[in-house]
Structure formats: C-alpha cells, structure tokens
Write a protein that holds these residues in place. Structure first.
Motif, mmCIF file in Angstrom:
data_model
loop_
_atom_site.group_PDB
_atom_site.id
_atom_site.type_symbol
_atom_site.label_atom_id
_atom_site.label_comp_id
_atom_site.label_asym_id
_atom_site.label_seq_id
_atom_site.Cartn_x
_atom_site.Cartn_y
_atom_site.Cartn_z
ATOM 1 N N HIS A 94 0.849 -1.198 0.000
ATOM 2 C CA HIS A 94 0.000 0.000 0.000
ATOM 3 C C HIS A 94 0.881 1.243 0.000
ATOM 4 O O HIS A 94 1.676 1.445 0.914
ATOM 5 C CB HIS A 94 -0.914 0.007 1.228
ATOM 6 C CG HIS A 94 -1.744 1.263 1.351
ATOM 7 N ND1 HIS A 94 -2.831 1.504 0.548
ATOM 8 C CD2 HIS A 94 -1.627 2.344 2.170
ATOM 9 C CE1 HIS A 94 -3.365 2.674 0.868
ATOM 10 N NE2 HIS A 94 -2.652 3.201 1.844
ATOM 11 N N LEU A 95 0.757 2.067 -1.044
ATOM 12 C CA LEU A 95 1.491 3.324 -1.104
ATOM 13 C C LEU A 95 0.618 4.406 -0.487
ATOM 14 O O LEU A 95 -0.456 4.699 -1.011
ATOM 15 C CB LEU A 95 1.843 3.657 -2.545
ATOM 16 C CG LEU A 95 3.028 4.606 -2.758
ATOM 17 C CD1 LEU A 95 3.528 4.497 -4.189
ATOM 18 C CD2 LEU A 95 2.673 6.043 -2.434
ATOM 19 N N PRO A 147 5.764 9.820 1.663
ATOM 20 C CA PRO A 147 6.376 8.839 2.557
ATOM 21 C C PRO A 147 7.847 8.649 2.189
ATOM 22 O O PRO A 147 8.290 9.127 1.133
ATOM 23 C CB PRO A 147 5.586 7.573 2.251
ATOM 24 C CG PRO A 147 5.329 7.692 0.771
ATOM 25 C CD PRO A 147 5.151 9.171 0.484
ATOM 26 N N ASN A 148 8.583 7.963 3.020
ATOM 27 C CA ASN A 148 9.971 7.621 2.666
ATOM 28 C C ASN A 148 9.969 6.356 1.795
ATOM 29 O O ASN A 148 10.593 5.345 2.108
ATOM 30 C CB ASN A 148 10.823 7.421 3.925
ATOM 31 C CG ASN A 148 10.269 6.367 4.867
ATOM 32 O OD1 ASN A 148 9.055 6.217 5.006
ATOM 33 N ND2 ASN A 148 11.139 5.636 5.535
ATOM 34 N N TRP A 149 9.278 6.467 0.649
ATOM 35 C CA TRP A 149 9.116 5.331 -0.266
ATOM 36 C C TRP A 149 10.453 4.883 -0.844
ATOM 37 O O TRP A 149 10.620 3.729 -1.228
ATOM 38 C CB TRP A 149 8.146 5.722 -1.373
ATOM 39 C CG TRP A 149 7.543 4.586 -2.135
ATOM 40 C CD1 TRP A 149 7.696 4.303 -3.463
ATOM 41 C CD2 TRP A 149 6.658 3.580 -1.633
ATOM 42 N NE1 TRP A 149 6.967 3.201 -3.811
ATOM 43 C CE2 TRP A 149 6.311 2.732 -2.704
ATOM 44 C CE3 TRP A 149 6.121 3.322 -0.378
ATOM 45 C CZ2 TRP A 149 5.471 1.636 -2.570
ATOM 46 C CZ3 TRP A 149 5.272 2.236 -0.226
ATOM 47 C CH2 TRP A 149 4.965 1.403 -1.314
ATOM 48 N N ARG A 171 14.319 4.882 -6.732
ATOM 49 C CA ARG A 171 15.313 5.773 -7.343
ATOM 50 C C ARG A 171 15.081 7.233 -6.992
ATOM 51 O O ARG A 171 16.023 8.012 -6.926
ATOM 52 C CB ARG A 171 15.285 5.601 -8.861
ATOM 53 C CG ARG A 171 15.693 4.201 -9.312
ATOM 54 C CD ARG A 171 15.551 4.046 -10.811
ATOM 55 N NE ARG A 171 15.872 2.687 -11.232
ATOM 56 C CZ ARG A 171 15.711 2.234 -12.458
ATOM 57 N NH1 ARG A 171 15.236 3.046 -13.402
ATOM 58 N NH2 ARG A 171 16.013 0.984 -12.769
ATOM 59 N N GLN A 172 13.848 7.611 -6.786
ATOM 60 C CA GLN A 172 13.531 9.012 -6.515
ATOM 61 C C GLN A 172 13.390 9.228 -5.012
ATOM 62 O O GLN A 172 12.501 8.689 -4.370
ATOM 63 C CB GLN A 172 12.230 9.408 -7.219
ATOM 64 C CG GLN A 172 11.852 10.870 -7.059
ATOM 65 C CD GLN A 172 10.543 11.179 -7.754
ATOM 66 O OE1 GLN A 172 9.505 10.581 -7.465
ATOM 67 N NE2 GLN A 172 10.593 12.112 -8.700
ATOM 68 N N ARG A 173 14.279 10.032 -4.439
ATOM 69 C CA ARG A 173 14.226 10.303 -3.006
ATOM 70 C C ARG A 173 13.109 11.311 -2.714
ATOM 71 O O ARG A 173 13.027 12.366 -3.346
ATOM 72 C CB ARG A 173 15.564 10.852 -2.518
ATOM 73 C CG ARG A 173 15.597 11.074 -1.008
ATOM 74 C CD ARG A 173 16.944 11.570 -0.543
ATOM 75 N NE ARG A 173 16.971 11.741 0.894
ATOM 76 C CZ ARG A 173 17.240 10.761 1.761
ATOM 77 N NH1 ARG A 173 17.549 9.565 1.297
ATOM 78 N NH2 ARG A 173 17.218 10.977 3.046
ATOM 79 N N LEU A 174 12.267 10.977 -1.749
ATOM 80 C CA LEU A 174 11.169 11.854 -1.381
ATOM 81 C C LEU A 174 11.492 12.586 -0.083
ATOM 82 O O LEU A 174 12.219 12.079 0.769
ATOM 83 C CB LEU A 174 9.880 11.051 -1.220
ATOM 84 C CG LEU A 174 9.363 10.371 -2.488
ATOM 85 C CD1 LEU A 174 8.123 9.543 -2.185
ATOM 86 C CD2 LEU A 174 9.053 11.397 -3.563
ATOM 87 N N SER A 175 10.925 13.770 0.055
ATOM 88 C CA SER A 175 11.123 14.592 1.240
ATOM 89 C C SER A 175 9.993 15.613 1.277
ATOM 90 O O SER A 175 8.974 15.451 0.597
ATOM 91 C CB SER A 175 12.486 15.292 1.185
ATOM 92 O OG SER A 175 12.496 16.262 0.155
ATOM 93 N N GLU A 176 10.186 16.689 2.044
ATOM 94 C CA GLU A 176 9.208 17.776 2.059
ATOM 95 C C GLU A 176 9.403 18.726 0.878
ATOM 96 O O GLU A 176 8.660 19.700 0.732
ATOM 97 C CB GLU A 176 9.286 18.551 3.383
ATOM 98 C CG GLU A 176 10.527 19.389 3.565
ATOM 99 C CD GLU A 176 11.707 18.593 4.102
ATOM 100 O OE1 GLU A 176 12.629 19.222 4.655
ATOM 101 O OE2 GLU A 176 11.724 17.343 3.981
#
Length: 219
Positions: A49-50, A136-138, A148-153
C-alpha cells in the motif's frame, strides 16, 4: 494552461499559518495512511500500500499572511477516471518516470468534489488557498525498482508540474517517515510556483502540535 505558466500572485503574503484543527486533521490522515502502508508489508518487508494523503486548504488572507482555517478531503480519481489515467500514461509517465505508471502513485482530486468543497467553504467565508499532500519515505521502504527518486518535504518534478497546473498560492508537502527510534517523524514545507522553480513559503504550524508529534516546519 501550460506547465510554463506562472501564477500572478502579486503582493500575496508568503507567510502561511495553520490553525490547530486543520493541521491536526491532516496529520492524523497522513499518519493513518502511513500506518496502513507499514501494515501491508509482506514477508520481504516491502509494503503493497502506497500511502496517499491529500487535502484542499481553505482560509483567509490579511496584511500579516495567509491563515489556513480548514482542510477538506475529496475523492481520489487517479485510478478510476479514464481521462486522468490517460494523462498519467501518455504525458506524466514518459516525462517524469515509469514509476508513475503504477496506479497507486499520485493523487488526482475529483473535480466535482472540489467544486462542491469550494462552494461549501465559500458559504462560511473561506477561500480556496491550495492543497496539501503527504510524501512517505518510499525510497527506503518501497519496492526496490521504485526507490530511485528520493522523497522529502521538497517538491518532485511531478509536484512542480502539478503546482504550475493548479496555480494555487499554497502547496504544502507533508513528509512522514520512520524515525531512528522507530516512531514517526514529520517535516513540512510550503511552496508556490515561481518563474523557474517553486519558491519556498514561510510556514508556521501550531507549536503544541509540533512538540507533541515531532513535526518540523521548514523555512
């Protein structure tokens, strides 16, 4: 409207203040989605679940800044509206990456529900200010091929594309991740479309909420 368009924000204040109730309601929604994500982990630790938390922001503007007084949650039609699915398939995925072919990736608000929310809030004297959505820190917990894609605010290229399309003055990204102690932590930032890249807003969240839930607001 093309993605090269920028909003004529003029002298609209860059300071955005959240009242306690809408900030808490979105935090609880984002946490609920994130916990559902963690609970969906399989034997290899990868969740199915994303988490997708998204809302519309309503408020008022005065000389001191923009005050967010309410948040509305509307249905997500990312994986049910044929026109939206076609947009992801033919435009968004080729431009921003194959991960966006995943129907669980992304949020697209139902237009009819948005209109009804705007009308409902206008009756109470509030104007549409923009949107808020969670990251999220997916890149740490998702499937290996989607890390591959870093997520953040901070906004992703896809976020910047959508912010330019909407031309709303307030676009908040609420980053939820697992902290070193095993609990949840939050980093939050506000943005608006600029001439070349999104420009940071000065975001102020209620101090008691920040202290209780470990929320850090950027800029």
């Amino acid at each position: 409207m093309t993605d090269d368009a920028t909003a004529p924000f003029g002298d609209l204040p860059r300071l955005v203040r959240f009242e306690h109730e809408p900030a808490l309601r979105f935090l609880e929604h984002a946490v609920g989605e994130y916990r559902k994500c963690l609970d969906s982990r399989g034997a290899d630790g990868t969740p199915s679940h994303l988490p997708r938390a998204s809302g519309l922001l309503f408020g008022r503007v005065d000389d001191l800044g923009i005050t967010v007084c309410d948040v509305e949650f509307v249905p997500n039609v990312r994986d049910s509206d044929e026109a939206v699915m076609a947009e992801f398939e033919t435009t968004i995925a080729p431009r921003f990456g194959e991960v966006y072919r995943n129907p669980g990736r992304g949020f697209w608000s139902d237009e009819g529900a948005v209109l009804r929310a705007v009308q409902r809030q206008a009756a109470g004297g509030l104007e549409p200010m923009g949107s808020v959505h969670s990251h999220p820190n997916w890149h740490e917990i998702g499937p290996p091929h989607e890390r591959r894609q870093r997520l953040s605010e901070n906004p992703t290229p896809m976020d910047e594309y959508l912010f330019r399309q909407s031309c709303w003055p307030v676009n908040v990204i609420w980053y939820v991740h697992t902290a070193d102690d095993g609990g949840l932590a939050h980093r939050v930032a506000g943005w608006r479309p600029g001439p070349e890249r999104c420009e940071a807003l000065r975001l102020r969240l209620p101090p008691d909420l920040c202290a209780e839930f470990g929320v850090q607001s950027s800029h």
